[in-house]
Design an enzyme around this catalytic site. Structure first.
Site, PDB file in Angstrom:
ATOM      1  N   HIS A  26       0.816  -1.219   0.000  1.00  0.00           N
ATOM      2  CA  HIS A  26       0.000   0.000   0.000  1.00  0.00           C
ATOM      3  C   HIS A  26       0.850   1.270   0.000  1.00  0.00           C
ATOM      4  O   HIS A  26       0.327   2.360  -0.246  1.00  0.00           O
ATOM      5  CB  HIS A  26      -0.978  -0.002   1.183  1.00  0.00           C
TER       6      HIS A  26
ATOM      7  N   ASP B  61     -11.473  -5.659   0.437  1.00  0.00           N
ATOM      8  CA  ASP B  61     -11.946  -6.819  -0.321  1.00  0.00           C
ATOM      9  C   ASP B  61     -11.250  -8.094   0.114  1.00  0.00           C
ATOM     10  O   ASP B  61     -11.891  -9.142   0.263  1.00  0.00           O
ATOM     11  CB  ASP B  61     -11.715  -6.615  -1.824  1.00  0.00           C
TER      12      ASP B  61
ATOM     13  N   SER C  82       4.495   1.772   8.512  1.00  0.00           N
ATOM     14  CA  SER C  82       4.035   0.757   7.560  1.00  0.00           C
ATOM     15  C   SER C  82       5.163   0.332   6.638  1.00  0.00           C
ATOM     16  O   SER C  82       5.919   1.168   6.140  1.00  0.00           O
ATOM     17  CB  SER C  82       2.888   1.313   6.710  1.00  0.00           C
TER      18      SER C  82
END
Length: 372
Positions: free
Chosen positions: A164, A229, A305
């Site tokens: 991401h 998802d 992250s």
């Protein structure tokens, strides 16, 4: 039927024998991993690089949700592990892969908004100061991405990070084409005199030296949708630098079950955005796990992250202690635990199949990727 049998083998982790002796050392298991090889590569249209970089990903699917989800089919697994490669000139390719089992192998395989989170009670993070620490292993393996995330050196020219940080699930983020990796180094002092006298108690000022990224690999399991998802199962990416970084790196390894981790604990260092310019180290216990994810409450903020989650265990073959990256810190999840909201920080586990894929991206030869 053959495909189903193969899938069952792929989704079963290799078992290792853990001694029960009172003198037992936490030992790296021996895994015989599958083989993942490219089958075909297609040229894609150049991406638009129009997505905003997100330093955190939120997903509402927690441990129970993941554990109750149906197993992916064999064809789905192959599709998830196929990947896109983004080059520095903006060109993009898609590579389909084949999965093969030689001898034994294994692998397995979704909120609420909150602005201030990821700190649980007392803030247990440690800022790492001074070149004697920052420039030494293992802290020296942590690097900063120009998109704002963290990465970890895993080879002479390769950095492991979160997908991401590069791609939002639908499009590549702004800055991904000219992605750079920053290495923290001491600033050069003017004159060079008196540096060890009156200011010896002050932390030495550091700066980032940047290296451009040559190409980036992102699994289609992430690109296929977004975190809401498919959860965070495929939130990882590998960056290849344009030149070697010349630092000691940390090897990747297959993630053992949480009960086999030393003290049930993990470690990682990152560039949390609430402490700009600081490398922040933390460790904490694993609270829960699924085959693909580790749930923990390590204090962290956006910017961490992509940090490599590691542990230190005994390497029986080499008769020494060794640190390995067993996961990639992804971000935050709100989880409904028996009707009560519970929040976790989540790391993507390096499963046998993911190990085979990442290792092949690094080495380009499956023969060098048989032992996880």
């Amino acid at each position: 039927m053959a495909a189903l049998s193969t899938l069952i083998l792929l989704l079963c982790a290799a078992k290792d024998v853990m001694p029960s002796s009172p003198h037992w050392k936490p030992t790296w298991p021996s895994y015989r991993v599958p083989v993942i090889l490219p089958q075909s590569t297609l040229n894609l249209d150049k991406p638009q690089f129009d997505a905003e970089a997100r330093l955190e990903v939120v997903s509402p699917c927690g441990p129970a949700c993941h554990k109750s989800s149906p197993l992916p089919t064999y064809e789905e697994v192959k599709n998830y592990l196929s990947y896109e490669t983004l080059y520095a000139n903006g060109s993009l390719t898609e590579t389909e892969v084949g999965i093969y089992i030689l001898s034994n192998g294994g692998d397995g395989s979704r909120g609420r908004s909150r602005t201030k989170r990821q700190i649980y009670g007392y803030d247990s993070r440690f800022s790492i100061f001074g070149k004697d620490f920052l420039l030494n292993y293992p802290f020296s393996t942590s690097v900063k991405l120009s998109t704002g995330c963290t990465g970890t050196l895993v080879a002479e020219k390769h950095v492991l990070t979160a997908a991401h940080c590069i791609h939002d699930g639908k499009s590549y983020v702004k800055g991904a084409q000219k992605l750079r990796v920053g290495f923290l180094k001491p600033k050069q002092k003017d004159g060079g005199k008196g540096s060890n006298s009156t200011n010896s108690a002050m932390p030495e000022k550091m700066k980032f030296q940047w290296i451009r990224v040559k190409r980036t690999h992102v699994p289609k399991g992430w690109i296929k949708g977004n975190a809401n998802d498919i959860g965070m199962d495929y939130d990882y990416a590998l960056l290849e630098l344009k030149k070697p970084h010349k630092r000691k790196f940390m090897k990747i390894g297959v993630s053992p079950p949480a009960r086999h981790l030393p003290g049930g604990r993990i470690h990682f260092s990152g560039y949390d955005n609430d402490r700009p310019g600081n490398l922040v180290y933390r460790f904490c216990d694993v609270k829960d796990e699924t085959y693909d994810l580790l749930y923990q409450q390590c204090d962290a903020q956006p910017g961490a992250s992509g940090s490599g989650v590691y542990v230190r265990m005994w390497k029986r073959q080499n008769h020494k202690w060794e640190r390995k990256i067993i996961g990639i810190f992804s971000g935050h999840q709100w989880v409904d635990m028996n009707g009560t909201p519970q929040d976790f920080n989540v790391a993507v586990r390096i499963t046998p199949l993911k190990y085979a894929q990442i290792c092949y991206w690094i080495k380009g030869n499956y023969l060098d990727c048989r032992e996880g």
